[in-house]
Design a protein around this motif. Structure first.
Motif, PDB file in Angstrom:
ATOM      1  N   LEU A  31       0.883  -1.299  -0.219  1.00  0.00           N
ATOM      2  CA  LEU A  31      -0.170   0.433   0.066  1.00  0.00           C
ATOM      3  C   LEU A  31       0.573   1.490  -0.257  1.00  0.00           C
ATOM      4  O   LEU A  31       1.688   0.963   0.308  1.00  0.00           O
ATOM      5  N   GLY A  32       0.950   2.339  -1.124  1.00  0.00           N
ATOM      6  CA  GLY A  32       0.855   3.882  -0.923  1.00  0.00           C
ATOM      7  C   GLY A  32       0.315   4.734  -1.250  1.00  0.00           C
ATOM      8  O   GLY A  32      -0.852   4.262  -1.646  1.00  0.00           O
ATOM      9  N   LEU A  33       0.964   6.002  -0.422  1.00  0.00           N
ATOM     10  CA  LEU A  33       0.128   6.912  -0.706  1.00  0.00           C
ATOM     11  C   LEU A  33       0.443   7.824  -1.520  1.00  0.00           C
ATOM     12  O   LEU A  33       1.448   8.349  -1.975  1.00  0.00           O
ATOM     13  N   VAL A  34       0.069   8.624  -2.162  1.00  0.00           N
ATOM     14  CA  VAL A  34      -0.138   8.682  -3.811  1.00  0.00           C
ATOM     15  C   VAL A  34      -0.498  10.145  -3.329  1.00  0.00           C
ATOM     16  O   VAL A  34      -1.672  10.628  -3.220  1.00  0.00           O
ATOM     17  N   MET A  35      -0.142  11.562  -3.823  1.00  0.00           N
ATOM     18  CA  MET A  35      -0.305  13.024  -3.824  1.00  0.00           C
ATOM     19  C   MET A  35      -0.070  13.393  -5.137  1.00  0.00           C
ATOM     20  O   MET A  35       1.180  13.373  -5.355  1.00  0.00           O
ATOM     21  N   GLN A  36      -1.079  14.354  -5.108  1.00  0.00           N
ATOM     22  CA  GLN A  36      -0.779  15.609  -6.314  1.00  0.00           C
ATOM     23  C   GLN A  36       0.317  16.139  -6.086  1.00  0.00           C
ATOM     24  O   GLN A  36       0.520  16.230  -4.487  1.00  0.00           O
TER      25      GLN A  36
END
Length: 305
Positions: A270-275
């Motif tokens: 699982l990974g967190l991606v942001m603009q």
């Protein structure tokens, strides 16, 4: 001009904790040569050597060991300051996407804490496959997303959160349910539920490469998108499912979960991606802090219901 800055400290800490330039570069989502040059430049600015390195190993010097706890404290204080400011920000919204590749119940504590911490800010949740979430981010329909890995994120950077081993779900009356763990070779003659490549291409390809390594070529059955339907089919003895560890929290009569010996090889991350424009800004700093703290791998789960 100061000799230290946030970017330099982040790169130093990544190398100091892993003592491996390649691994540190992967964590920072950059290639190794620029990281090595940045560390050399930092050492030149400080006038001291922070690392002893040769072809065999990387080690901290006395100066590096002295800097590490201070660097961690500085970065921690900056993160706390961003989170503190985020708690007072009102009149904004956070559009967050969550992957359907894991059991959605594992997000409950995280989203509840996030909504409470945001105060007056609105939290808008969307559940979808990881490729759809990445598309939503790139089209500015989402501000951030927790996605399954591996997934092609294009130009978007990923902050890794955790790994979930793959488990086997089978009918509790199946003879193999008597065992504490199973291997892919044990399932070779079974019907195995598996998802379509279009739902998660990168993870699909990752798993099938491992299947080929182990000579695993069972009769694959198309996996229903509704996981309660899938587990109902497993309970009825129509096939065996390979699922991330979080699904062991779904208890259904007639279904047993067993560890898979190749579970770590097939693990889903699982990974967190942001603009890019959102990185490091409130309430996104708050989101990152809570994701790293509250999204944890479930305890090893196996059993019959």
């Amino acid at each position: 001009m100061r000799k230290l800055d946030t970017n330099a400290l982040q790169m130093f800490v990544a190398v100091a904790l892993s003592l491996n330039f390649r691994q540190a570069a992967e964590q920072l989502h950059m290639s190794q040569p620029p990281l090595s040059r940045a560390i050399k430049l930092l050492e030149q600015r400080l006038g001291v050597q922070l690392f002893e390195r040769d072809t065999q190993r990387v080690a901290l010097t006395a100066a590096g060991a002295d800097l590490l706890p201070r660097a961690q404290q500085i970065l921690g204080l900056l993160q706390e300051a961003e989170v503190s400011v985020a708690r007072h920000q009102a009149g904004t919204r956070l559009r967050l996407g969550l992957t359907t590749s894991v059991e959605i119940g594992m997000f409950s504590a995280f989203t509840a804490a996030l909504q409470a911490a945001l105060g007056g800010a609105a939290l808008e949740l969307s559940f979808a496959s990881s490729p759809r979430l990445v598309a939503g981010l790139r089209a500015s329909r989402l501000d951030a997303a927790v996605i399954a890995l591996p997934t092609n994120t294009y130009e978007l950077a990923v902050q890794p959160l955790l790994q979930q081993d793959m488990m086997a779900a089978l009918q509790s009356s199946h003879p193999m349910a008597r065992r504490r763990s199973l291997a892919l070779v044990d399932l070779g003659t079974e019907s195995v539920y598996w998802f379509e490549r279009a739902r998660q291409p990168a993870f699909f390809d990752h798993c099938h490469a491992i299947f080929r390594e182990h000579g695993f070529a069972p009769h694959f059955v198309r996996e229903p998108q509704d996981h309660h339907v899938l587990l109902g089919d497993v309970a009825a003895g129509r096939g065996i499912a390979l699922l991330p560890q979080s699904f062991t929290s779904l208890k259904m009569s007639g279904v047993a979960y067993r560890k898979l010996r190749e579970g770590k090889e097939l693990s889903l991350g699982l990974g967190l991606v942001m603009q890019h424009a959102s990185q490091g800004r409130a309430p996104h700093a708050l989101l990152a802090e809570l994701a790293h703290r509250l999204l944890k791998a479930p305890q090893d789960g196996e059993g019959d219901i």
